[in-house]
Design a protein around this motif. Structure first.
Motif, PDB file in Angstrom:
ATOM      1  N   PRO A 371       0.790  -1.234   0.000  1.00 29.19           N
ATOM      2  CA  PRO A 371       0.000   0.000   0.000  1.00 29.19           C
ATOM      3  C   PRO A 371       0.823   1.285   0.000  1.00 29.19           C
ATOM      4  O   PRO A 371       0.500   2.238  -0.709  1.00 29.19           O
ATOM      5  CB  PRO A 371      -0.829  -0.136   1.283  1.00 29.19           C
ATOM      6  N   SER A 372       1.885   1.334   0.790  1.00 32.46           N
ATOM      7  CA  SER A 372       2.687   2.565   0.858  1.00 32.46           C
ATOM      8  C   SER A 372       3.409   2.835  -0.456  1.00 32.46           C
ATOM      9  O   SER A 372       3.542   3.987  -0.883  1.00 32.46           O
ATOM     10  CB  SER A 372       3.699   2.476   2.001  1.00 32.46           C
ATOM     11  N   GLN A 373       3.881   1.782  -1.108  1.00 36.10           N
ATOM     12  CA  GLN A 373       4.541   1.978  -2.403  1.00 36.10           C
ATOM     13  C   GLN A 373       3.539   2.380  -3.475  1.00 36.10           C
ATOM     14  O   GLN A 373       3.848   3.200  -4.352  1.00 36.10           O
ATOM     15  CB  GLN A 373       5.284   0.698  -2.788  1.00 36.10           C
ATOM     16  N   GLU A 374       2.330   1.850  -3.400  1.00 28.33           N
ATOM     17  CA  GLU A 374       1.303   2.267  -4.362  1.00 28.33           C
ATOM     18  C   GLU A 374       0.912   3.722  -4.138  1.00 28.33           C
ATOM     19  O   GLU A 374       0.665   4.469  -5.088  1.00 28.33           O
ATOM     20  CB  GLU A 374       0.085   1.346  -4.272  1.00 28.33           C
ATOM     21  N   LEU A 375       0.859   4.137  -2.878  1.00 23.98           N
ATOM     22  CA  LEU A 375       0.520   5.531  -2.576  1.00 23.98           C
ATOM     23  C   LEU A 375       1.562   6.482  -3.165  1.00 23.98           C
ATOM     24  O   LEU A 375       1.211   7.474  -3.825  1.00 23.98           O
ATOM     25  CB  LEU A 375       0.409   5.716  -1.060  1.00 23.98           C
ATOM     26  N   ALA A 389       7.949  19.238  -4.528  1.00 25.95           N
ATOM     27  CA  ALA A 389       7.060  18.490  -3.628  1.00 25.95           C
ATOM     28  C   ALA A 389       7.553  17.052  -3.498  1.00 25.95           C
ATOM     29  O   ALA A 389       7.965  16.426  -4.471  1.00 25.95           O
ATOM     30  CB  ALA A 389       5.632  18.518  -4.149  1.00 25.95           C
ATOM     31  N   CYS A 390       7.498  16.528  -2.282  1.00 28.35           N
ATOM     32  CA  CYS A 390       8.045  15.205  -2.006  1.00 28.35           C
ATOM     33  C   CYS A 390       7.179  14.517  -0.963  1.00 28.35           C
ATOM     34  O   CYS A 390       6.664  15.159  -0.041  1.00 28.35           O
ATOM     35  CB  CYS A 390       9.481  15.346  -1.488  1.00 28.35           C
ATOM     36  N   MET A 391       7.019  13.200  -1.099  1.00 33.99           N
ATOM     37  CA  MET A 391       6.215  12.460  -0.140  1.00 33.99           C
ATOM     38  C   MET A 391       6.840  11.107   0.167  1.00 33.99           C
ATOM     39  O   MET A 391       7.285  10.395  -0.725  1.00 33.99           O
ATOM     40  CB  MET A 391       4.798  12.247  -0.667  1.00 33.99           C
ATOM     41  N   LEU A 392       6.865  10.784   1.460  1.00 33.98           N
ATOM     42  CA  LEU A 392       7.278   9.471   1.933  1.00 33.98           C
ATOM     43  C   LEU A 392       6.082   8.786   2.560  1.00 33.98           C
ATOM     44  O   LEU A 392       5.323   9.394   3.306  1.00 33.98           O
ATOM     45  CB  LEU A 392       8.410   9.592   2.949  1.00 33.98           C
ATOM     46  N   SER A 393       5.920   7.508   2.236  1.00 25.50           N
ATOM     47  CA  SER A 393       4.905   6.681   2.891  1.00 25.50           C
ATOM     48  C   SER A 393       5.546   5.353   3.231  1.00 25.50           C
ATOM     49  O   SER A 393       6.125   4.697   2.359  1.00 25.50           O
ATOM     50  CB  SER A 393       3.691   6.463   1.983  1.00 25.50           C
ATOM     51  N   ILE A 394       5.494   4.982   4.512  1.00 22.00           N
ATOM     52  CA  ILE A 394       6.059   3.705   4.932  1.00 22.00           C
ATOM     53  C   ILE A 394       5.090   2.977   5.853  1.00 22.00           C
ATOM     54  O   ILE A 394       4.265   3.590   6.522  1.00 22.00           O
ATOM     55  CB  ILE A 394       7.405   3.868   5.664  1.00 22.00           C
ATOM     56  N   ASP A 395       5.201   1.676   5.852  1.00 24.06           N
ATOM     57  CA  ASP A 395       4.606   0.884   6.921  1.00 24.06           C
ATOM     58  C   ASP A 395       5.632   0.964   8.044  1.00 24.06           C
ATOM     59  O   ASP A 395       6.766   0.498   7.889  1.00 24.06           O
ATOM     60  CB  ASP A 395       4.384  -0.555   6.462  1.00 24.06           C
ATOM     61  N   SER A 396       5.265   1.563   9.162  1.00 28.50           N
ATOM     62  CA  SER A 396       6.241   1.988  10.160  1.00 28.50           C
ATOM     63  C   SER A 396       7.044   0.857  10.785  1.00 28.50           C
ATOM     64  O   SER A 396       8.081   1.092  11.398  1.00 28.50           O
ATOM     65  CB  SER A 396       5.541   2.792  11.261  1.00 28.50           C
ATOM     66  N   THR A 402       4.128  -7.256   0.302  1.00 28.89           N
ATOM     67  CA  THR A 402       4.879  -8.490   0.077  1.00 28.89           C
ATOM     68  C   THR A 402       6.360  -8.219  -0.168  1.00 28.89           C
ATOM     69  O   THR A 402       7.067  -9.069  -0.717  1.00 28.89           O
ATOM     70  CB  THR A 402       4.303  -9.232  -1.141  1.00 28.89           C
ATOM     71  N   THR A 403       6.854  -7.056   0.246  1.00 27.44           N
ATOM     72  CA  THR A 403       8.222  -6.659  -0.080  1.00 27.44           C
ATOM     73  C   THR A 403       9.097  -6.534   1.164  1.00 27.44           C
ATOM     74  O   THR A 403       8.591  -6.406   2.283  1.00 27.44           O
ATOM     75  CB  THR A 403       8.219  -5.293  -0.807  1.00 27.44           C
ATOM     76  N   PRO A 404      10.421  -6.491   0.984  1.00 28.89           N
ATOM     77  CA  PRO A 404      11.332  -6.328   2.119  1.00 28.89           C
ATOM     78  C   PRO A 404      11.584  -4.878   2.489  1.00 28.89           C
ATOM     79  O   PRO A 404      12.377  -4.604   3.397  1.00 28.89           O
ATOM     80  CB  PRO A 404      12.620  -6.989   1.612  1.00 28.89           C
ATOM     81  N   VAL A 405      10.945  -3.949   1.802  1.00 30.80           N
ATOM     82  CA  VAL A 405      11.164  -2.530   2.093  1.00 30.80           C
ATOM     83  C   VAL A 405       9.978  -1.952   2.854  1.00 30.80           C
ATOM     84  O   VAL A 405       8.879  -2.519   2.868  1.00 30.80           O
ATOM     85  CB  VAL A 405      11.417  -1.719   0.800  1.00 30.80           C
ATOM     86  N   ALA A 406      10.217  -0.801   3.500  1.00 31.21           N
ATOM     87  CA  ALA A 406       9.184  -0.173   4.332  1.00 31.21           C
ATOM     88  C   ALA A 406       8.155   0.590   3.503  1.00 31.21           C
ATOM     89  O   ALA A 406       7.015   0.768   3.936  1.00 31.21           O
ATOM     90  CB  ALA A 406       9.831   0.769   5.341  1.00 31.21           C
ATOM     91  N   GLU A 444      12.804   3.443  -3.256  1.00 31.25           N
ATOM     92  CA  GLU A 444      12.311   2.537  -2.232  1.00 31.25           C
ATOM     93  C   GLU A 444      12.972   2.884  -0.894  1.00 31.25           C
ATOM     94  O   GLU A 444      14.138   3.293  -0.852  1.00 31.25           O
ATOM     95  CB  GLU A 444      12.567   1.076  -2.612  1.00 31.25           C
ATOM     96  N   VAL A 445      12.238   2.756   0.199  1.00 30.87           N
ATOM     97  CA  VAL A 445      12.758   3.086   1.529  1.00 30.87           C
ATOM     98  C   VAL A 445      12.975   1.794   2.308  1.00 30.87           C
ATOM     99  O   VAL A 445      12.034   1.030   2.533  1.00 30.87           O
ATOM    100  CB  VAL A 445      11.782   4.005   2.303  1.00 30.87           C
ATOM    101  N   PHE A 446      14.226   1.565   2.726  1.00 29.97           N
ATOM    102  CA  PHE A 446      14.574   0.337   3.447  1.00 29.97           C
ATOM    103  C   PHE A 446      14.963   0.657   4.885  1.00 29.97           C
ATOM    104  O   PHE A 446      15.852   1.467   5.123  1.00 29.97           O
ATOM    105  CB  PHE A 446      15.716  -0.387   2.738  1.00 29.97           C
ATOM    106  N   THR A 447      14.285   0.006   5.831  1.00 28.94           N
ATOM    107  CA  THR A 447      14.592   0.223   7.248  1.00 28.94           C
ATOM    108  C   THR A 447      14.965  -1.061   7.978  1.00 28.94           C
ATOM    109  O   THR A 447      15.693  -1.014   8.959  1.00 28.94           O
ATOM    110  CB  THR A 447      13.391   0.848   7.996  1.00 28.94           C
ATOM    111  N   GLY A 448      14.425  -2.199   7.557  1.00 26.46           N
ATOM    112  CA  GLY A 448      14.471  -3.373   8.409  1.00 26.46           C
ATOM    113  C   GLY A 448      13.530  -3.152   9.583  1.00 26.46           C
ATOM    114  O   GLY A 448      12.710  -2.223   9.575  1.00 26.46           O
ATOM    115  N   ASN A 449      13.628  -4.005  10.609  1.00 25.60           N
ATOM    116  CA  ASN A 449      12.776  -3.832  11.781  1.00 25.60           C
ATOM    117  C   ASN A 449      13.048  -2.483  12.438  1.00 25.60           C
ATOM    118  O   ASN A 449      14.202  -2.117  12.658  1.00 25.60           O
ATOM    119  CB  ASN A 449      13.020  -4.952  12.795  1.00 25.60           C
TER     120      ASN A 449
END
Length: 468
Positions: A371-375, A389-396, A402-406, A444-449
């Motif tokens: 969902p966050s990547q689609e947004l 203009a810039c926007m970040l959306s992550i699953d916190s 289904t991905t390894p990125v946030a 893509e935004v990568f955080t891990g846990n």
């Protein structure tokens, strides 16, 4: 240590100034939300006395002290308790989504469960937890650490429903367009663990339960003093459940899925009597609520304002289709930059909640995403004419769909950069392959846990328009 692992690469492309502002605020917000530090701030062991906030327990009066847990932030939560208790801990069993190198525990067994779909490892872990509970007595203490994702990770269907049946049911309901409350109404009522069923089992043995929770439910108020026991704790395997059997039956009818989910599930839910209802209260349990969904926006606003940036929280109730939300945020950015509504640029606009992606036909899927990547992909399509203009959306919690990125971060240059790389973002949205598309352009935004789990965190920066 920065929470965003690919921070340097993200600020080296696109609108670098806007991206740096957003990423700096996000990093600091995730640091402040980390449950390892938050639990340790209210919990300590003094000899035999366990102190949690304003409460204390004499562990010398306990035969066994067990740690159990599940969720996408469970790694950090369990690590804090495992370290604090030390040799006072009899045994721990937790179920996580991703096990990382620094997840080292003293007396706790770790299982890697499945999310968003359950798996065999999660099922096996649940059996081990239930074995502990079934052998417990009134002299035992269970300390449970639970966060979002536990409904899938802690998979243990009722007798008559197989693990495969639960997996298929979860997949169909998640793709039906149902909201999270509706999804949980189904999952909790076919489980031996979820919807408070685990707490009920502990209660029946007379054992004591202390729960630490992170609430990712849309609508819960911000946390106050986290050291004060939380009276209105609800949901997850250790708390009372607000959903009902009737809710579950209505979901099946509303989304017309009775022919797409296993017959065993349909038959069970349609014929279950009142004795199969999930528990609605546990007044004797002690719960501590570490974070709730609005906290991410509140902390981010404090951080942004200390940086001298005008900031508003648009909503912490964001729901609906992800790609539609991306288009909406782009239209808000245009309004801000052109007319100064609802806030004058340069500014930060924050939101949180849980958007979803409807997929009624799996044959349409050509790639991976969330969902966050689609947004953010949708935002990229509509934002090229809004300078900077810039926007970040992550699953916190650190993994989106289904991905390894946030999640993703896109700006007014993303669509053009994609075209230069031969990436069709329009097609990626239609075929739910936004992970591949955003990765190809370094968005893509990568955080891990991250140590928290508060659903979606969205942050948008809109600079002043040049010449205005």
């Amino acid at each position: 240590m920065e929470k965003i692992k690919n921070y340097n690469s993200l600020i080296s492309t696109g609108d670098q100034l806007s991206r740096k502002i957003i990423l700096d605020i996000t990093n600091k917000t995730l640091e402040k939300l980390d449950s390892y530090e938050r639990i340790k701030s209210i919990t300590s062991l003094d000899g035999n006395t366990l102190h949690i906030g304003e409460r204390s327990w004499d562990l010398s009066k306990k035969r066994n002290v067990y740690l159990i847990g599940a969720g996408k932030a469970c790694n950090a939560m369990a690590k804090a308790i495992d370290e604090i208790l030390g040799e006072k801990l009899t045994k721990g069993i937790i179920i996580v989504k991703i096990l990382e190198e620094n997840d080292i525990y003293n007396k706790t067994d770790v299982y890697v469960g499945g999310h968003p779909l359950p798996n065999q490892a999660g099922f096996d872990a649940c059996k081990k937890i239930l074995e502990l509970v079934d052998n417990a007595t009134s002299e035992d203490l269970f300390i449970a650490v639970m966060s979002g994702g536990s409904s899938a990770l802690m998979s243990c269907p009722v007798n008559g429903i197989s693990l495969e049946d639960e997996i298929v049911t979860t997949d169909v309901i998640l793709k039906s367009g149902a909201g999270i409350y509706e999804v949980n109404a189904i999952r909790r009522h076919i489980s031996q663990m979820n919807g408070g069923m685990l707490a009920k089992r502990i209660q029946e043995k007379g054992a004591e339960l202390i729960g630490f929770g992170i609430s990712d439910a849309v609508g819960n108020p911000p946390t106050g003093d986290i050291g004060i026991p939380y009276k209105n704790y609800a949901s997850t395997p250790i708390g009372p459940d607000k959903t009902t059997l009737e809710d579950a039956r209505n979901v099946i009818k509303k989304y017309d899925v009775q022919d797409r989910i296993p017959q065993s599930v349909v038959d069970y839910l349609m014929n279950a009597g009142p004795d199969k209802e999930t528990p609605k209260e546990f007044p004797e349990n002690t719960y501590f609520l570490i974070n709730t969904l609005p906290d991410s926006c509140i902390y981010a606003k404090e951080i942004a304002e200390k940086m001298g940036i005008n900031t508003i929280i648009l909503t912490s109730f964001l729901e609906g289709e992800s790609k539609d939300a991306g288009t909406l945020f782009a239209s808000i950015a245009k309004e801000v930059q052109e007319y100064g509504n609802p806030i004058k640029a340069p500014c930060i606009i924050l939101s949180s909640g849980e958007t979803t992606t409807k997929i009624l036909d799996n044959s349409l899927i050509n790639g991976h995403g969330g969902p966050s990547q689609e947004l953010t992909a949708s935002f990229a399509i509509s934002i090229p004419n809004v300078q900077g203009a810039c926007m970040l959306s992550i699953d916190s919690e650190g993994t989106d769909g289904t991905t390894p990125v946030a999640g993703g971060i896109t700006d007014s240059t993303s669509l053009e950069r994609a075209a230069k790389e031969g990436v069709d973002i329009y097609s990626a949205l239609k075929t739910h392959g936004t992970y591949e598309a955003l990765s190809a352009i370094g968005d893509e935004v990568f955080t891990g846990n991250t140590g928290t789990n508060l659903c979606d965190f969205n942050i948008m920066y809109i600079p002043k328009k040049e010449g205005k």
